[in-house]
Design an enzyme around this catalytic site. Sequence first.
Site, mmCIF file in Angstrom:
data_model
loop_
_atom_site.group_PDB
_atom_site.id
_atom_site.type_symbol
_atom_site.label_atom_id
_atom_site.label_comp_id
_atom_site.label_asym_id
_atom_site.label_seq_id
_atom_site.Cartn_x
_atom_site.Cartn_y
_atom_site.Cartn_z
ATOM 1 N N CYS A 2 -8.661 12.487 17.762
ATOM 2 C CA CYS A 2 -8.202 13.666 18.061
ATOM 3 C C CYS A 2 -8.283 14.747 17.042
ATOM 4 O O CYS A 2 -7.932 14.200 16.017
ATOM 5 C CB CYS A 2 -6.870 13.906 18.961
ATOM 6 N N ARG A 27 -14.034 16.507 16.439
ATOM 7 C CA ARG A 27 -13.165 15.148 16.373
ATOM 8 C C ARG A 27 -13.025 14.361 17.563
ATOM 9 O O ARG A 27 -12.362 13.559 17.921
ATOM 10 C CB ARG A 27 -11.838 15.423 15.375
ATOM 11 N N TRP A 77 -9.977 12.876 22.301
ATOM 12 C CA TRP A 77 -10.985 11.959 22.193
ATOM 13 C C TRP A 77 -10.193 10.652 22.828
ATOM 14 O O TRP A 77 -9.259 10.047 22.149
ATOM 15 C CB TRP A 77 -11.486 11.399 20.793
ATOM 16 N N ASN A 103 -2.373 12.288 17.735
ATOM 17 C CA ASN A 103 -3.466 11.730 17.268
ATOM 18 C C ASN A 103 -2.896 10.232 16.941
ATOM 19 O O ASN A 103 -2.233 10.121 15.730
ATOM 20 C CB ASN A 103 -4.146 12.540 16.008
ATOM 21 N N GLY A 104 -3.618 9.206 17.326
ATOM 22 C CA GLY A 104 -3.281 8.173 17.051
ATOM 23 C C GLY A 104 -3.209 7.044 18.385
ATOM 24 O O GLY A 104 -3.507 7.476 19.474
ATOM 25 N N GLU A 490 -30.238 2.720 9.926
ATOM 26 C CA GLU A 490 -29.553 4.205 9.952
ATOM 27 C C GLU A 490 -30.352 5.088 10.918
ATOM 28 O O GLU A 490 -29.862 5.748 11.736
ATOM 29 C CB GLU A 490 -29.650 4.681 8.560
ATOM 30 N N LYS A 494 -28.796 6.860 14.085
ATOM 31 C CA LYS A 494 -28.963 8.211 14.397
ATOM 32 C C LYS A 494 -29.676 8.675 15.642
ATOM 33 O O LYS A 494 -29.044 9.265 16.545
ATOM 34 C CB LYS A 494 -29.876 9.262 13.433
ATOM 35 N N GLU A 497 -27.245 7.426 18.537
ATOM 36 C CA GLU A 497 -25.864 8.333 18.719
ATOM 37 C C GLU A 497 -26.154 9.482 19.500
ATOM 38 O O GLU A 497 -25.367 10.083 20.338
ATOM 39 C CB GLU A 497 -25.427 8.719 17.411
ATOM 40 N N HIS A 513 -38.825 -12.920 14.980
ATOM 41 C CA HIS A 513 -37.762 -14.087 15.381
ATOM 42 C C HIS A 513 -37.031 -13.448 16.896
ATOM 43 O O HIS A 513 -35.894 -13.894 17.074
ATOM 44 C CB HIS A 513 -36.914 -14.547 14.357
ATOM 45 N N LYS A 612 -15.986 12.401 15.403
ATOM 46 C CA LYS A 612 -16.294 12.298 13.803
ATOM 47 C C LYS A 612 -15.541 11.149 12.975
ATOM 48 O O LYS A 612 -16.019 10.522 12.161
ATOM 49 C CB LYS A 612 -16.086 13.465 13.265
HETATM 50 C C1 F6R Z 1 -22.643 7.617 12.275
HETATM 51 C C2 F6R Z 1 -21.119 8.022 11.896
HETATM 52 C C3 F6R Z 1 -20.437 6.875 12.076
HETATM 53 C C4 F6R Z 1 -19.473 6.887 10.647
HETATM 54 C C5 F6R Z 1 -18.497 5.697 10.683
HETATM 55 C C6 F6R Z 1 -17.667 5.643 9.568
HETATM 56 O O1 F6R Z 1 -23.507 8.693 12.380
HETATM 57 O O2 F6R Z 1 -21.065 9.014 11.466
HETATM 58 O O3 F6R Z 1 -20.925 5.405 12.239
HETATM 59 O O4 F6R Z 1 -20.370 6.549 9.540
HETATM 60 O O5 F6R Z 1 -17.534 6.149 11.852
HETATM 61 O O6 F6R Z 1 -16.981 6.905 9.268
HETATM 62 P P1 F6R Z 1 -16.490 7.163 7.633
HETATM 63 O O7 F6R Z 1 -17.586 7.395 6.785
HETATM 64 O O8 F6R Z 1 -15.945 8.716 7.712
HETATM 65 O O9 F6R Z 1 -15.465 6.185 7.441
#
Ligand code: F6R
Length: 617
Positions: A2, A27, A77, A103-104, A490, A494, A497, A513, A612
């Site tokens: 949040c 966020r 969130w 937040n939390g 990765e 991407k 997501e 496999h 985020k």
């Molecule tokens: C993917 C993404 C997440 C973050 C993960 C860790 O695009 O953004 O998978 O990589 O939540 O976040 P950080 O790096 O901020 O600890």
Amino acid sequence: MCGIVAYKGHKKCFPILLGGLKKLEYRGYDSAGVACFYNNKINVTRRVGKVKELEEAINDKKSSKNCEGLGIAHTRWATHGEPNQKNAHPHLDQSNKIAIVHNGIIENHEPIKKFLRSKKIQFKSDTDTEVLVQLIGYFYNKGKLNFEQSVRAALQRVDGAYGIVVLNKDHPDMMIAARKGSPLVLGIKDNEFFIGSDVSPIIKHTQRIIYLNDSEMAVIDGSSYDIKSVDKDVSLPKKVEKIDYKIDDFDKGKFKYFMHKEIHEQATTIDNTLKGRTTKDSVLLHGLSEYWEEIQHAKNIYITACGTSWHAGLIGKNLIERFAKVPVHVEYASEFRYNHSIIDNETVVIAISQSGETADTLAAISKANDFGAVTVGICNVPGSSVSRETDCGVHTRCGHEIGVASTKAFTAQISILYLLALKLADSRKTITKSALKKHLAMSNAKNTGQIQIKSLLRKEKAIKKMAEKYQKASDFLYLGRGLNFPVALEGALKLKEISYIHAEGYPAAEMKHGPIALVDKNLPTVFVVPKDHTYDKIISNIEEIRSRKGKIIIVTDSKDKILRDLADDLILLPKTNQYVFVILATISLQLFAFYIAVAKGCDVDQPRNLAKSVTVE
Ligand code: F6R
């Protein structure tokens, strides 16, 4: 998770709070709300959905529009309770005197709720947050404790994580913020105060910042502030720091999406990450100096992280083992915190995090600290919890990342891991001076950012066209080997997501496999194929998919005819070495995912269900 923004000063609250919420929307965007004083009452407006829904509601409400002086706001969130209006923040206590944004997660909300119910307190929402505000209200309304004491008494009884800001109808000149496990920063400008979950809603107003630590509270009363302990009524000496974020970091500039802007920024961010950190024959990384003796003699290294940062960790393992010959284990932070890894004071634990606030990563650091390991942070946010809770570290310096899907942070992280692997190898004498010099010359800006990334970005139109062709696919496979297996992971992350297309990354040969069972004419497989020692083997893997009529997309820097013949589509990267290849291939897959999501009409910067920074376990 949040986002929180709060203001105390002489100006109208709403432009500041709404502007702040827009910066924080990355966020969380399930609902948004504000609370402020109007006609001696705390006035709350909340809406489901994005901040613009809240903005429209406020524009229709005189009471809201004209609030002055003091207000709190939140973008959510959802964790506890559906993302509906009754669960949106701010929440009020039963007497409507106390308002909170949080937040939390309050983990012991059930027993506290039971206790409060026994005191005839009724709940209006399904959230753990309401339990906290009702508890503060309970203490305050009993009449024995003042506002600050009531907040402290409640916080001392909750388990879990919180970043909160609280208002009290009886104290229209006061605002109390506190944190444990969820970041909060206080911005100060003459007689005005700003609170944010991060600096993004504050930076426009002031650069003078205090980072609150866990179990600290900021008591703002009139035109003064005091940083105190949550545990007892004592003031704590705190330094006001001057931060130098660029306001541009928080704007989209000529781009429609932050993610697109951040993909493009990689033409310069990698150079910023590397700048000043090498000479022609050595790697510097001053942030590690104090612990370098322990780091270079580490018996083993653990890398711990989540999501994209974990993928960077896999590349780090490959590079460190390759150059420095130290065993490296890479673990999801959420697993590391509970597993039985062999950690002691000869272990180095490297935590990688863009935000520096990921709850699982912080818990992993805390475990490593408890076991006596040397902890190293690779993090993008100075002043963040990862920066503060590790023994030493390196900042990735790629600027504020706002797009929910991480892009420029990943390439910055692997650039740092490359330097770290070389520095370790140099100290441990597992690399010759001439080989080291060659690598350092390669990390020179001209080879990476300036020329090759820009040249790749010039091919964007072709990648866009290709992405549009594949927008209807429902599943994708991404395959790579060695350094490019994490690139495949990765690329797949991407895509899923931001476009909601199911995608899996796999080591190219491992595909036989199991995943090969999925292959048919409808399944596109993206192969990441550098012209290195894995080349011939990958060609065989491509043949295996092709003979089962799967669609083949190849990302390569090789002009070989054999690849063109095998591919349905091909992204040709500028010719480069195997290390820069990883960066170029990653960027091309970021663009590919981006354009598929745009073609599908998805909200690229705010994908559904994501946030985020994940500040809950
Ligand atoms: C993917 C993404 C997440 C973050 C993960 C860790 O695009 O953004 O998978 O990589 O939540 O976040 P950080 O790096 O901020 O600890």
